[in-house]
Design a protein around this motif. Structure first.
Motif, short mmCIF file in Angstrom:
data_model
loop_
_atom_site.label_atom_id
_atom_site.label_comp_id
_atom_site.label_asym_id
_atom_site.label_seq_id
_atom_site.Cartn_x
_atom_site.Cartn_y
_atom_site.Cartn_z
N PHE A 8 11.66 4.34 -1.50
CA PHE A 8 11.34 5.29 -2.56
C PHE A 8 10.00 5.96 -2.33
CE2 PHE A 8 14.77 3.53 -4.84
CZ PHE A 8 15.22 4.63 -5.52
N PHE A 9 9.04 5.14 -1.96
CA PHE A 9 7.70 5.68 -1.73
C PHE A 9 7.75 6.67 -0.57
CE2 PHE A 9 3.34 5.56 -0.12
CZ PHE A 9 2.63 5.73 -1.29
N SER A 10 8.41 6.26 0.49
CA SER A 10 8.42 7.08 1.69
C SER A 10 9.15 8.40 1.46
CB SER A 10 9.08 6.29 2.83
OG SER A 10 8.94 7.01 4.02
N PHE A 65 -5.37 6.30 -5.46
CA PHE A 65 -5.72 5.54 -4.24
C PHE A 65 -5.35 6.30 -2.96
CE2 PHE A 65 -1.54 3.83 -5.42
CZ PHE A 65 -0.84 3.90 -4.23
N TYR A 66 -4.35 7.17 -3.07
CA TYR A 66 -3.96 7.94 -1.89
C TYR A 66 -5.15 8.79 -1.42
CZ TYR A 66 0.09 9.41 0.84
OH TYR A 66 1.02 9.59 1.84
N SER A 67 -5.90 9.32 -2.40
CA SER A 67 -7.05 10.17 -2.07
C SER A 67 -8.12 9.36 -1.34
CB SER A 67 -7.62 10.75 -3.36
OG SER A 67 -7.90 9.70 -4.27
N SER A 93 5.94 16.19 2.21
CA SER A 93 5.72 15.29 1.08
C SER A 93 6.18 13.88 1.44
CB SER A 93 6.49 15.80 -0.14
OG SER A 93 6.50 14.82 -1.14
N ALA A 94 7.35 13.82 2.08
CA ALA A 94 7.91 12.51 2.40
C ALA A 94 7.11 11.80 3.50
CB ALA A 94 9.37 12.68 2.83
N VAL A 95 6.77 12.54 4.54
CA VAL A 95 6.04 11.90 5.65
C VAL A 95 4.58 11.75 5.25
CG1 VAL A 95 5.20 12.29 7.98
CG2 VAL A 95 7.58 12.78 7.44
N GLY A 96 4.14 10.51 5.16
CA GLY A 96 2.77 10.29 4.72
C GLY A 96 2.28 8.93 5.18
N LEU A 97 1.30 8.41 4.47
CA LEU A 97 0.76 7.10 4.83
C LEU A 97 1.86 6.04 4.79
CD1 LEU A 97 -2.52 7.33 2.76
CD2 LEU A 97 -2.33 7.38 5.25
N GLY A 98 2.82 6.27 3.90
CA GLY A 98 3.94 5.33 3.78
C GLY A 98 4.68 5.17 5.10
N ASN A 99 4.81 6.26 5.86
CA ASN A 99 5.53 6.18 7.15
C ASN A 99 4.67 5.56 8.23
OD1 ASN A 99 6.39 8.56 5.54
ND2 ASN A 99 8.00 8.61 7.07
N1 PFF Z 1 6.01 9.82 0.67
C1 PFF Z 1 4.61 9.61 0.77
C2 PFF Z 1 4.34 8.60 1.87
O1 PFF Z 1 5.26 8.12 2.52
O2 PFF Z 1 3.17 8.28 2.08
C3 PFF Z 1 3.97 9.18 -0.52
C4 PFF Z 1 4.42 9.96 -1.72
C5 PFF Z 1 4.22 11.33 -1.78
C6 PFF Z 1 5.08 9.31 -2.73
C7 PFF Z 1 4.69 12.05 -2.86
C8 PFF Z 1 5.54 10.02 -3.81
C9 PFF Z 1 5.35 11.38 -3.86
F1 PFF Z 1 5.78 12.04 -4.88
#
Ligand code: PFF
Length: 511
Positions: free
Chosen positions: A228-230, A101-103, A21-27
């Protein structure tokens, strides 16, 4: 709660899902360019400070809140607080906004996997594919549908049968692919310039990559929002994932592992992405115009140029890279969808009904796809009516792009505000002891208890005010207005909620 909520099969399964969940586009996308844009090394230091003193505390609190109540966010907040029961709504609305927008961005990864695969048979695509894709509405919509279909299948499969299974394979695969890309990026000529850009204080400005260093408050706002996002905080994701976790598991250790792994992947992603982008944009030691380290251009235009310049072999690296970004996007998107699914399933259970998970997830998928389609059709602001036109309000961060509009509300405003209020709820209304009892579950660690109390009562609310101010500065383009708004917010909330309870906490003695 005896219903069809589900639970994790093992602690490692939970950890991989939470890290997923944490590792995503944000990282992979947000962290490298925000680090570059916000002064490189300074940003990194501020980020790490925030991750330890704020991120870790909120992470442990969210997991504890979920596990204690065994409920999705809205019901969980209601169960522990009377003053902040409404806060759960933030934690359901934000994931929905983010998914819109993530989708779309997840869909773009599918598009890039396809064009790189085709490039293997000749005609490697370059960065101009980005513009072509944005303006092709059928292509953007097609890949959006593909992305949502994958997410649907996983989330409909359930907590252990879908989400946990996907992450158990996806996360190790992502890590290996990331290492392959790092090796390729660092062996490009001039890659070292990219490393200096990231790690040498002031190099971004001196090297001519950005015009001027941002102010500390801007760095704080950017790093706070990014953190927070990440870490997927203040979005209900960790409350929901925590609600499926066994009482035996150690929340301090688990929170530490998630924060550490997420920060590590962000750094590794930076080391993969920035040197490649910088190396590609340097000619005779001088940065050529237009090294786009900012915005979607970094991932979908600059990096595609890097793969293009490698020739046909670039197609292989392109496929590996966009596949890893796709896995990261899916593992995060499914956690956002799970927040929504858990809410409806729990709500029905409260009324004595059992909902069919597949049906619930199907409806959620359909609604997100429809709104996502609007964002996709907008083509990052290339087409149609802009938010500024529609709302007759010009705001720095979302003048002409719907993606930015949804991002600004969720990541920019709701996340920092939600985190600040959560800290006020814990520090003031319910008291840190209640959370600490759940976090420790019998095994008290005096050091962590002291650290937690100090941070949740003093550090988190104060830092969140500054982060909010930084975000609002971006929003309105005016620091003074932002400070005033944040200070007023803080004073009102402190006065109405914290002070009476602080007195009470004092009378309770040392809990
Ligand atoms: N953490 C995800 C990222 O870094 O892209 C984005 C994200 C996922 C934010 C789930 C919030 C969440 F609940």
């Amino acid at each position: 709660m005896e219903n069809n909520r589900g639970s994790w099969n093992s602690n490692i399964g939970f950890l991989l899902a939470a890290i997923g969940s944490a590792v995503g586009l944000g990282n992979i996308w947000g962290f490298p360019y925000k680090m570059g844009k916000s002064g490189g090394f300074t940003f990194l230091l501020v980020y790490i400070f925030l991750a330890v003193f704020v991120g870790l505390i909120i992470m442990a609190s969210e997991l504890a809140l979920g596990r204690k109540t065994r409920k999705a966010p809205i019901a969980a907040y209601k169960a522990v607080s009377s003053k902040y029961s409404w806060l759960g709504w933030f934690a359901v609305l934000s994931p929905f906004l983010i998914m819109t927008f993530y989708s779309v961005l997840g869909g773009y990864c599918i598009y890039y996997i396809i064009i790189n695969l085709m490039g293997l048979f000749g005609g490697m695509p370059d960065g101009s594919s980005f513009g072509a894709m944005l303006t092709s509405i059928p292509a953007s919509l097609g890949v959006l549908l593909g992305f949502m279909l994958i997410c649907f299948i996983i989330v409909a499969g359930g907590v252990s049968g879908g989400i946990e299974k996907f992450n158990k394979i996806g996360m190790p695969a992502l890590f290996v692919m990331l290492l392959v890309i790092i090796v390729r990026a660092l062996t490009l000529p001039n890659a070292v310039e990219g490393l200096k850009f990231m790690f040498v204080p002031g190099y971004a400005v001196r090297g001519g990559f950005i015009e001027e260093a941002p102010s500390l408050i801007t760095v704080l706002g950017t790093a706070g929002g990014q953190m927070f996002f990440s870490l997927s905080l203040a979005m209900g994701a960790m409350i929901t994932y925590g609600s499926y976790l066994s009482k035996e598991e150690n929340l301090v250790k688990n929170s530490g592992i998630i924060v550490f792994a997420d920060t590590l992947v962000a750094l590794l992603a930076g080391i993969a992405v920035i040197p490649a982008a910088v190396a590609n944009g340097i000619n005779n030691g001088i940065p050529v115009a237009n090294i786009k380290l900012n915005g979607p251009g970094l991932l979908f235009s600059t990096l595609q140029d890097v793969f293009h310049n490698m020739g046909t072999i670039g197609g292989i690296f392109g496929v590996i890279f966009y596949l890893l970004v796709l896995i990261a996007a899916i593992s995060s998107a499914i956690s956002l969808m799970e927040v929504l699914a858990a809410h409806f399933i729990d709500k029905a259970a409260e009324q004595g009904k059992t909902l069919d998970r597949k049906k619930v997830v199907l409806i959620i998928t359909a609604v997100i796809t429809v709104i996502g389609a609007l964002v996709a059709a907008d083509g990052l602001g290339s087409n149609h009516i802009t938010p500024a036109e529609l709302f007759k309000l010009k705001v720095n961060t979302w003048n002409d792009c719907w993606l930015d509009f949804f991002d600004c509300w969720s990541e920019g405003i709701m996340m920092p505000l939600g985190a600040m209020l959560m800290a006020l709820m814990i520090g003031g209304e319910i008291g840190p002891k209640v959370m600490l009892d759940e976090i420790h579950n019998g095994e008290h660690s005096p050091f962590f208890s002291k650290f937690y109390r100090f941070c949740v009562i003093y550090v988190v609310p104060a830092v969140m005010c500054l982060v909010l101010a930084g975000q609002l500065t971006d929003f309105f383009g005016n620091q003074v207005v932002s400070y005033i708004i944040s200070a007023v917010c803080f004073i009102i909330f402190t006065y109405h909620t914290l002070i009476p309870d602080w007195k009470k906490l004092g009378q309770d003695g040392n809990e």
